[in-house]
Design a protein around this motif. Sequence first.
Motif, short mmCIF file in Angstrom:
data_model
loop_
_atom_site.label_atom_id
_atom_site.label_comp_id
_atom_site.label_asym_id
_atom_site.label_seq_id
_atom_site.Cartn_x
_atom_site.Cartn_y
_atom_site.Cartn_z
N GLY A 74 3.10 -1.77 11.54
CA GLY A 74 2.61 -2.03 10.52
C GLY A 74 3.72 -2.25 9.25
N HIS A 75 4.93 -2.40 9.46
CA HIS A 75 5.95 -2.23 8.66
C HIS A 75 6.27 -3.93 8.24
N ARG A 76 5.61 -4.10 7.20
CA ARG A 76 5.68 -5.54 6.62
C ARG A 76 5.83 -5.38 4.93
N SER B 251 -1.14 -2.35 -8.66
CA SER B 251 -0.17 -3.27 -8.25
C SER B 251 0.57 -3.59 -9.54
N ARG B 252 1.89 -4.02 -9.04
CA ARG B 252 2.77 -4.42 -10.18
C ARG B 252 3.89 -5.23 -9.54
N ALA C 153 0.87 -1.03 -0.12
CA ALA C 153 0.01 0.16 -0.05
C ALA C 153 0.91 1.20 0.09
N LEU C 154 0.19 2.23 -0.44
CA LEU C 154 0.99 3.73 -0.41
C LEU C 154 0.36 4.41 0.91
N ALA D 190 9.48 -8.79 -6.19
CA ALA D 190 9.15 -9.66 -7.15
C ALA D 190 7.67 -9.95 -7.12
N GLU D 191 7.07 -9.78 -5.95
CA GLU D 191 5.87 -10.12 -5.69
C GLU D 191 4.82 -8.85 -5.92
N LEU D 192 3.62 -8.86 -5.92
CA LEU D 192 2.66 -7.81 -6.15
C LEU D 192 2.85 -6.81 -5.15
N HIS D 193 2.89 -5.45 -5.59
CA HIS D 193 3.32 -4.48 -4.81
C HIS D 193 2.92 -3.29 -5.24
N VAL D 194 2.49 -2.14 -4.59
CA VAL D 194 2.18 -0.84 -4.79
C VAL D 194 3.13 0.28 -5.13
N SER D 195 4.11 -0.08 -4.12
CA SER D 195 5.00 1.18 -3.80
C SER D 195 6.45 0.50 -3.67
#
Length: 288
Positions: free
Chosen positions: A60-62, A153-154, A51-52, A67-72
């Motif tokens: 909440g720092h996870r 997501s990318r 998330a952004l 290489a996995e789906l992520h937003v930022s």
Amino acid sequence: MRRTVALLAVLLAAGCSATPPPGTDGDLADDWAALGTPAPFRPAVGQCHEALATTAPLDGHRPVDCAELHVSETFHVGTPADADVAPAPGTPGAKAAYRECSDAATGFLGGPWRGARLAVQVVWPTRAGWTGGARWFRCDVTTADLDGRSRTSRTGSLAGELAHPSPLRLACFDPTVEGGTVTAMTAVPCTGKHRAEFAGLWDAPDISYSKLESGTRLSAAGCRSTIARFAALPDDSDLQYRSGWISYNPTRPEWLSGERRVRCFIYFAERTFSRSLRNAGPGVLPVR
């Protein structure tokens, strides 16, 4: 009973021998390493997030693998000036952090990010983290639409993304216009039919955001000059008869952070092209 007592005495005597075991000096108090000073949490470059955010609580720092789906993606971590509280939006400290993130983004991405479907976000420690000694700000990059509001997501890092041809670069578009308002900008290949093309950036003056949004006079003048340079056209009063223009302002949070670069597009209500209009000149774009 006497034999038992004698055995215990022998065992005790053996355990308290005056000769220490090999490799020891017999002193139990002098070989402990000194405890280090506890250090506040500081994020790491190269981590990706689902998330952004504008603040980053420790619980909440996870981060996830890029290489996995992520937003930022975190590409830079800076150190702000010490203060009782983290800089509030719009303050000199917050603007300085945004400038540092924006400059670092260009190097990380390999090209100017305002010319691409990207957005840069400054992430601060929480109030509790700041009080506990956290003195950092995190620079994250995310994909975004032209309004700067859509995060998708990318997979994969964006490092060096703009150092080569990229689908994220702003180029040619087929706009949807309703009642003078652009409701959609669909990216298309410049070799296909299109009616708009990214011409460059215009640096708006340091005015209120409401004044920028309330009228078109400033944006018209700024974007027409940008279009003239892009298409190799005379920057004069006849330019308005050669092409139209579309502009996309920074978002309100970006403007508050000090972002003044407006995205400008050359636009035609009826004409279509199947080529880039860079350096097209008056022959291709005559006064009409």
